[in-house]
Scaffold this active site. Structure first.
Site, PDB file in Angstrom:
ATOM      1  N   LYS A   1       0.805  -1.056  -0.046  1.00 28.31           N
ATOM      2  CA  LYS A   1       0.036   0.056   0.168  1.00 28.31           C
ATOM      3  C   LYS A   1       0.852   1.356   0.076  1.00 28.31           C
ATOM      4  O   LYS A   1       0.664   2.308  -0.836  1.00 28.31           O
ATOM      5  CB  LYS A   1      -0.901  -0.010   1.294  1.00 28.31           C
ATOM      6  CG  LYS A   1      -1.638   1.187   1.518  1.00 28.31           C
ATOM      7  CD  LYS A   1      -2.753   1.598   0.120  1.00 28.31           C
ATOM      8  CE  LYS A   1      -3.288   2.871   0.522  1.00 28.31           C
ATOM      9  NZ  LYS A   1      -4.237   3.333  -0.643  1.00 28.31           N
TER      10      LYS A   1
ATOM     11  N   GLY B   1       0.861  20.122 -12.398  1.00 32.17           N
ATOM     12  CA  GLY B   1      -0.310  20.966 -11.527  1.00 32.17           C
ATOM     13  C   GLY B   1       0.304  21.562 -10.392  1.00 32.17           C
ATOM     14  O   GLY B   1       1.676  21.849 -10.372  1.00 32.17           O
TER      15      GLY B   1
ATOM     16  N   CYS C   1      -4.290  10.845   1.698  1.00 37.70           N
ATOM     17  CA  CYS C   1      -3.429   9.808   1.767  1.00 37.70           C
ATOM     18  C   CYS C   1      -1.926  10.014   1.236  1.00 37.70           C
ATOM     19  O   CYS C   1      -0.932   9.531   2.093  1.00 37.70           O
ATOM     20  CB  CYS C   1      -4.179   8.632   0.588  1.00 37.70           C
ATOM     21  SG  CYS C   1      -5.671   7.832   1.273  1.00 37.70           S
TER      22      CYS C   1
END
Ligand code: NAD
Length: 443
Positions: free
Chosen positions: A210, A259, A266
């Site tokens: 993860k 950007g 997260c």
């Protein structure tokens, strides 16, 4: 299957609704009683496309219920999903106290076999800590009940969370117990495309998967932002560069949009947690990850720098319109949103702020409490009398611009496009001055 979801936030609610809709009997617990009261009345406290409709359907057919009674929640589920927050501690590590508190609650009340699933994003070794917490409490209670702890990291993205949960690229299960892995496979079988997208491994590898996935995505964003900044300095166009590199099948286009930096609940905290755990548990500095964080911290300041430069540092009494407050479109989540850094800085330099977001205004009012921001009901109202408009979040609503309206409503028709969402050819030859990221200014 009887399932308990512990923590009814973004991840917990989405998981609960999807498991209920696939035929399970789901009970959601949260320590936030007002949240549970609202949910029981069918009021969904977060904005996520499609969630309310699917939640109401399953509340109506009684497959989805809510409680703040811990004992009842433990009795209910054969599988207990821990979906509580793991906020960033001051030292960068993930705080797993809510996870351990949920585990203690399970151990205090369990009276039959359970599978406990860590769905919260947790540091390596947390499955072991949850297991130890439960073992100690069961020993005190003099009970010999079988349980297993499974790691099941969640990869959903806010804004497309339902789609991500219902049609996942993969489901990762970390378990050392074969029968628990089988139960998890049964639970997810309606969602997974084929057997290859169900990936079983040991708990430590699942926990690391993860953090590694989010950190790699953060690295891609910081990489393209750094190339965008270079493009500005040497006269290249980052959109062309992206077309050139993204068409390589080894690279692909996703997470290569230049950007004003990443935010959200997260990436920033998971990247920091991976750095911290690698240092603490292995004595290793993750140099690429540190660079990604440094680049992002700089990038979150890029719009402010451009605006300040354009107005020669004189921002006092300049009215700046801000389009987009949430950290990304299709969510009302403001956690670590680039709009926070930008607006706070502009106000500190004396600028006045008009702000509009299609969904996040309520949350923004909480986050910016006390700051003199004029919240507007639509994007055009936000432009009235502004000396510049800044696009911070790439909501679809901001992609189509009405050139005449912008020129008519604004004091100065200057656009800072922090997400490169406006087609610059539509600006050419108009009175609008356009400042994108990593591309030439149009003036
Ligand atoms: P959230 O803050 O939206 O929700 C967490 C909920 O847990 C809150 O409602 C809180 O009241 C509740 N809670 C805390 N302690 C509790 C306890 N002991 N018992 C019952 N309820 C309790 O958080 P979230 O965004 O859903 O994230 C949850 C976890 O999932 C985090 O570890 C996060 O990193 C991870 N995650 C989040 C996302 C995302 O996009 N939000 C995606 C993948 C993974």
């Amino acid at each position: 299957m009887k399932i308990t979801i512990i923590g009814s936030g973004y991840v917990g609610l989405v998981a609960a609704v999807c498991f209920a809709d696939s035929g399970n009997d789901v009970l959601c617990l949260d320590v936030n009683k007002s949240r549970i009261r609202k949910l029981s009345q069918g009021i969904i406290p977060i904005y996520e496309p499609g969630l309310e409709e699917l939640a109401l359907k399953n509340i109506k057919n009684k497959r989805l219920t809510f409680t703040s009674n811990i004992k009842k929640s433990v009795e209910h589920g054969d599988v207990q999903f821990i979906c509580v927050g793991t906020p960033q501690s001051e030292d960068g590590s993930a705080d797993i106290n809510y996870v351990l508190s949920a585990a203690s609650n399970i151990a205090k009340y369990m009276s039959r076999n359970k599978i406990i699933v860590n769905k919260s994003t947790v540091p390596v070794g947390s499955a072991g800590k949850v297991s130890k917490t439960i073992k100690e409490i069961l020993e005190k209670r003099n009970l010999n009940i079988k349980y297993s702890v499974v790691s099941n990291p969640e990869f959903l993205r806010e804004g497309t969370a339902l789609k991500d949960f219902l049609y996942p690229d993969r489901v990762v299960i970390g378990s050392s117990d074969k029968s628990s892995t089988k139960v998890m496979k049964d639970l997810y079988k309606k969602f997974i495309k084929n057997s290859k997208s169900f990936i079983a491994m040991d708990p430590i590898s699942a926990e690391l998967t993860k953090y590694a996935a989010n950190s790699l995505l953060a690295c891609r964003i910081s990489f393209i932002n750094e190339i965008a900044n270079l493009s500005e300095l040497i006269g290249a166009d980052i959109e062309e560069v992206k077309r050139g590199i993204g068409s390589d099948s080894r690279i692909g286009n996703s997470f290569l949009n230049a950007g004003c930096g990443y935010g959200g609940s997260c990436f920033p905290k998971d990247v920091a947690a991976l750095q911290k755990l690698s240092k603490d548990q292995a004595g290793m500095d993750l140099k690429i990850i540190k660079a990604a964080t440094d680049v992002n911290n700089n990038q979150k300041n890029i719009l402010y720098k451009k605006i300040s430069k354009r107005f020669s540092g004189r921002l006092k009494n300049k009215r700046i319109a801000v389009w987009g407050l949430s950290f990304k479109p299709n969510t009302d989540d403001m956690r670590e949103a680039p709009s926070i850094d930008l607006i706070t800085k502009l106000i500190s330099k004396g600028a006045s702020i008009n702000a509009y977001d299609p969904e996040a205004t309520k949350e923004a009012k909480r986050v910016f409490k006390g700051l003199p921001i004029k919240y507007k009901n639509n994007k055009n109202d936000c432009l009235k009398g502004a000396d510049a408009v800044v696009i911070v979040t790439e909501w679809d609503d901001f992609k189509d611009i009405d050139i005449e309206k912008i020129i008519h409503l604004m004091n100065n028709p200057i656009i800072f496009d922090g997400r490169n969402i406006i087609n610059s050819t539509s600006i050419n030859g108009t009175l609008i001055e356009y400042h994108p990221i990593g591309k030439p200014v149009i003036a």
